[in-house]
Every structure is written in structure tokens, then in C-alpha cells.
Write an enzyme that holds these catalytic residues in place. Structure first.
Site, PDB file in Angstrom:
ATOM      1  N   ARG A  74       0.811  -1.141  -0.486  1.00  0.00           N
ATOM      2  CA  ARG A  74       0.390  -0.310  -0.196  1.00  0.00           C
ATOM      3  C   ARG A  74       0.750   1.031  -0.585  1.00  0.00           C
ATOM      4  O   ARG A  74       0.535   2.011  -0.524  1.00  0.00           O
ATOM      5  CB  ARG A  74      -0.459   0.034   0.845  1.00  0.00           C
ATOM      6  CG  ARG A  74      -1.935   1.104   1.016  1.00  0.00           C
ATOM      7  CD  ARG A  74      -3.262   1.355   2.590  1.00  0.00           C
ATOM      8  NE  ARG A  74      -2.445   0.519   3.501  1.00  0.00           N
ATOM      9  CZ  ARG A  74      -3.018   0.697   4.237  1.00  0.00           C
ATOM     10  NH1 ARG A  74      -4.480   0.909   4.558  1.00  0.00           N
ATOM     11  NH2 ARG A  74      -2.234   1.223   5.517  1.00  0.00           N
ATOM     12  N   LYS A 100      -3.085   7.282   1.654  1.00  0.00           N
ATOM     13  CA  LYS A 100      -2.590   6.904   2.520  1.00  0.00           C
ATOM     14  C   LYS A 100      -1.291   8.674   2.799  1.00  0.00           C
ATOM     15  O   LYS A 100      -0.266   8.308   3.377  1.00  0.00           O
ATOM     16  CB  LYS A 100      -1.743   6.135   3.501  1.00  0.00           C
ATOM     17  CG  LYS A 100      -2.371   5.904   5.121  1.00  0.00           C
ATOM     18  CD  LYS A 100      -2.279   4.436   5.594  1.00  0.00           C
ATOM     19  CE  LYS A 100      -1.772   4.543   7.096  1.00  0.00           C
ATOM     20  NZ  LYS A 100      -3.304   4.912   8.053  1.00  0.00           N
ATOM     21  N   GLU A 159     -16.136   6.493   5.132  1.00  0.00           N
ATOM     22  CA  GLU A 159     -15.298   6.030   6.613  1.00  0.00           C
ATOM     23  C   GLU A 159     -15.076   6.195   7.141  1.00  0.00           C
ATOM     24  O   GLU A 159     -15.958   7.993   7.305  1.00  0.00           O
ATOM     25  CB  GLU A 159     -13.618   5.850   5.583  1.00  0.00           C
ATOM     26  CG  GLU A 159     -13.046   6.356   4.796  1.00  0.00           C
ATOM     27  CD  GLU A 159     -11.528   5.889   4.677  1.00  0.00           C
ATOM     28  OE1 GLU A 159     -11.139   4.938   5.868  1.00  0.00           O
ATOM     29  OE2 GLU A 159     -10.537   6.837   4.352  1.00  0.00           O
TER      30      GLU A 159
HETATM   31  N1  PLP Z   1      -8.857   4.716   6.832  1.00  0.00           N
HETATM   32  C1  PLP Z   1      -8.279   5.093   7.027  1.00  0.00           C
HETATM   33  C2  PLP Z   1      -8.549   6.819   6.845  1.00  0.00           C
HETATM   34  C3  PLP Z   1      -6.999   5.122   8.160  1.00  0.00           C
HETATM   35  O1  PLP Z   1      -6.394   6.141   8.306  1.00  0.00           O
HETATM   36  C4  PLP Z   1      -6.370   3.694   8.808  1.00  0.00           C
HETATM   37  C5  PLP Z   1      -6.033   3.323   9.016  1.00  0.00           C
HETATM   38  O2  PLP Z   1      -4.996   2.909   9.019  1.00  0.00           O
HETATM   39  C6  PLP Z   1      -7.998   2.478   8.064  1.00  0.00           C
HETATM   40  C7  PLP Z   1      -8.877   3.098   6.987  1.00  0.00           C
HETATM   41  C8  PLP Z   1      -7.723   1.236   8.256  1.00  0.00           C
HETATM   42  O3  PLP Z   1      -6.618   0.712   7.558  1.00  0.00           O
HETATM   43  P1  PLP Z   1      -5.424  -0.487   7.958  1.00  0.00           P
HETATM   44  O4  PLP Z   1      -6.848  -1.392   8.335  1.00  0.00           O
HETATM   45  O5  PLP Z   1      -4.772  -0.881   7.044  1.00  0.00           O
HETATM   46  O6  PLP Z   1      -4.304   0.495   9.434  1.00  0.00           O
HETATM   47  C1  COI Z   2      -4.009   3.525  11.370  1.00  0.00           C
HETATM   48  O1  COI Z   2      -5.065   2.416  11.932  1.00  0.00           O
HETATM   49  O2  COI Z   2      -2.621   2.759  11.408  1.00  0.00           O
HETATM   50  C2  COI Z   2      -3.630   5.150  11.551  1.00  0.00           C
HETATM   51  O3  COI Z   2      -3.106   5.084  10.681  1.00  0.00           O
HETATM   52  C3  COI Z   2      -5.258   5.724  11.455  1.00  0.00           C
HETATM   53  C4  COI Z   2      -4.937   7.060  12.365  1.00  0.00           C
HETATM   54  C5  COI Z   2      -3.741   6.996  13.350  1.00  0.00           C
HETATM   55  C6  COI Z   2      -4.140   7.541  11.165  1.00  0.00           C
END
Ligand code: PLP
Ligand code: COI
Length: 341
Positions: free
Chosen positions: A84, A186, A222
Site C-alpha cells: 500500500r 495514505k 469511512e
Molecule cells: N482508513 C483510514 C483513513 C485510516 O487512517 C486507517 C488506518 O490505517 C484505516 C482506514 C484502516 O486501515 P488499516 O486496517 O490498514 O490500518
Molecule cells: C492506523 O490505524 O494505523 C491509522 O493510520 C489510523 C490513524 C492513527 C491515522
């Protein structure tokens, strides 16, 4: 629960920065990455006109290292974070840090900070923050040519205060991220745009925002820091399909768990906000949020209540299975767990 080595009260940790001993640093110059090193310096000194400062050329990842039931230390699907981040870098004109280097850097940082990996059963884990930014001077709107990749580690507990109590969301008048079409990466700018809506939500007594799609403002997307899952009255797990949200690794894993471990139907599809009131459970999912139950959603005059006293039944099963896999209590699918120690 106090660690004798580091004097940290693991059980009282929230989601904040705690300085650890080492962070990983690698620099990109003349078209290539150097070999990287571990540093004890938590500060960064860069040029006043660095690409990151002027045009926010920066991105990050979020992942965790866990202490398992047998005392090992593991990471959960770090190859997906590497992938990612590579996707994000390509969209932001930044050089990719290869998966092999990424996994090696993760391993080095975790091994160098083993005393900061919270004990099994404490409810805490070691959060890892890989990130990259443009370091050399740019003044015209163009990409930097020099970059720094870093990973720091910090022990964390729950993302939302108050234990695993259900939280409240509101549908804001703001979009999740500008410019449109970058929601699936991200990057620093996406999150900067979400800071005002988050502060505004908090000021109004909500924990987070439930963003709708910016084009039609009708479909659920989200929240500021996590994806969303719902459970229908006949126990189907539903999650919004959208190419403008972050493709959560936790969410992908939960959908797999729902289908293959719990025998439930799991659907990724467009979710109109109108449908939310028909669901019986709602929760946020992400590395930081893990699986946080949502008790209430407010959209202007409409209030949808899922229940503010405990996690829903299916959410609880998903939570127990996912965390069971992460902590080594339940067998993981092939390739999900990367053992560090
Ligand atoms: N959506 C956003 C905006 C986030 O910051 C995060 C955190 O990482 C997620 C979703 C969840 O992603 P993941 O499950 O890969 O941590
Ligand atoms: C994560 O879950 O790793 C995120 O990035 C969420 C937030 C702390 C930015």
C-alpha cells in the site's frame, strides 16, 4: 502491569507518542536508497524549502507488532503495508521503498525496541509508523528528488478512550479528503484536510465523522482514521465499496474471517446512508481502531442507535477471532503472521 525494564504502565497506555530507543532511517539521493541505519535521534532536520514542507509530499503507513501467547513477537500482514505504501508513493511521485527493504526495516526496528513490545494480555501493542517525505529544496510545483524513509515505534493502547465502549459518529458537512480521488492513499494532505472536521466532531460530542462520498453525498465511505463495517439483521457483514477510501488491511482481514472462520456472508458493496438504520451492528476497523463498536450515528436531525452499552454479538466474534489470530491463540491463514522473534 509495569515493565521493570522500561517502567511503562502498559494497561494505562492510550494512543499517544512514547519515545522508544531506535528508529530506522534511509535516505534517497541520486536515484537510489542508501543502506539505512538505526538512529537514537527522534528529531529530523530538513531544508526550509523541502518538498514535504511546501507541497506536503509525504505519506505514511500504520501497523503493529504484537506479543503472542507463547512470548513471540509478530507483525500482522506487513507485506500489505509495504504494497500500500508503494501504491501511495507512485501516486505521489515518490520513490518506492521495496517490499524486501520495508520488511527488513520493520524487523530491525522491532528487534531494536523489543523491551517496548507490551506483554501478552496487556491489551497494548507496539505501533509502527513507516513514513517518507521529500527533503530537498523545491519551489516550483514539482516533486522533490531527495527523500527520507523512516520507521519509528511507539507502544500504544486503545485508540478511543473509555475501553471498548461503543462510540458516537456524526455525518459532517465536510468531505473526507481533497482532492477527490486520493482517498485510497495514505498521505499527509488527506489527513490534514480531516483535522478540522475531527476537531469539530469532538467539539460537538462525537468521537469521529462518518464521511459520505463527496460526489453524491449519499453513500457511506469511512471515518477519519478507520474503515466501517456493518452487520445486517440476518448476520451478513457488509462494508462500503468505494475507490475513494483507504483500502484497510484490517477490513480485508475481517471480511475473510467473517466468511472463512465464522461462516458468515460478507459483502463489499455500495452502502447508501439510507440503509444504515436497517443494520443491527456497526463498527470501525483499522490498525489503531482494531474493531471499535459504534453505538450511535447522527446525521443532522436523524439519530440511529445501535446501543451504547456493549459490542454487538457479531462484532464481538469478529474481534475475538481477529485478535486471536494476531496474538497467536487461533491459527492464522498462510502468510498472515510474520514472526520477528
Ligand atoms: N482508513 C483510514 C483513513 C485510516 O487512517 C486507517 C488506518 O490505517 C484505516 C482506514 C484502516 O486501515 P488499516 O486496517 O490498514 O490500518
Ligand atoms: C492506523 O490505524 O494505523 C491509522 O493510520 C489510523 C490513524 C492513527 C491515522
Amino acid at each position: 502491569m509495569i515493565s521493570t525494564k522500561k517502567d511503562i504502565d502498559w494497561s494505562s497506555l492510550g494512543f499517544g507518542y512514547v519515545k522508544t530507543d531506535y528508529r530506522y532511517v534511509s535516505n534517497f539521493k541520486d536515484g537510489k536508497w542508501d543502506e539505512g541505519f538505526l538512529s537514537t535521534d527522534e528529531t529530523v532536520t530538513i531544508h526550509e524549502s523541502a518538498g514535504v514542507l511546501q507541497y506536503a509530499q509525504t505519506c505514511f503507513e500504520g501497523m503493529k507488532a504484537y506479543r503472542t501467547v507463547d512470548g513471540s513477537v509478530v507483525c500482522f500482514r506487513p507485506d500489505l503495508n509495504a504494497q500500500r505504501m508503494a501504491d501511495t508513493c507512485m501516486r505521489l511521485e515518490m520513490p518506492v521503498f521495496s517490499q524486501e527493504r520495508f520488511l527488513d526495516a520493520v524487523e530491525k526496528v522491532v528487534k531494536a525496541n523489543l523491551d517496548f513490545v507490551p506483554p501478552y494480555g496487556s491489551g497494548a501493542s507496539l505501533y509502527l509508523r513507516p513514513y517518507m517525505f521529500g527533503t530537498n529544496a523545491v519551489i516550483g510545483v514539482k516533486p522533490a528528488q531527495e527523500f527520507q524513509f523512516r520507521i519509528f515505534a511507539t507502544p500504544v493502547g486503545l485508540y478511543f478512550k473509555g475501553g471498548v465502549k461503543p462510540i458516537s459518529l456524526r455525518v459532517p458537512d465536510f468531505d473526507r479528503a481533497a482532492p477527490r480521488g486520493t482517498g485510497h492513499i495514505k498521505a499527509g494532505l488527506n489527513y490534514a484536510m480531516s483535522l478540522h472536521p475531527i476537531v469539530d466532531a469532538h467539539n460537538q460530542g462525537f468521537n469521529e465523522n462518518m464521511y459520505l462520498d463527496s460526489k453524491t453525498r449519499t453513500n457511506v465511505e469511512e471515518t477519519g482514521g478507520a474503515n466501517i463495517i456493518f452487520v445486517t439483521k440476518d448476520n451478513t457483514v457488509v462494508t462500503p465499496k468505494s475507490d475513494t477510501i483507504l483500502p484497510s488491511i484490517t477490513r480485508r482481514s475481517l471480511m475473510y474471517v467473517a466468511e472463512h472462520y465464522l461462516g458468515l456472508k460478507a459483502e463489499e458493496r455500495v452502502v447508501p446512508f439510507e440503509e444504515v438504520k436497517t443494520f443491527k451492528e456497526c463498527a470501525l476497523c483499522g490498525t489503531a481502531a482494531v474493531l471499535s463498536p459504534v453505538g450511535r450515528v447522527v446525521n443532522k436531525d436523524e439519530e440511529i442507535i445501535f446501543g451504547m452499552d456493549k459490542m454487538g454479538e457479531i462484532t464481538q466474534k469478529l474481534y475475538d477471532t481477529l485478535t486471536g489470530i494476531q496474538m497467536g491463540r487461533i491459527d492464522a491463514p498462510e502468510g498472515w503472521i510474520r514472526k520477528i522473534k
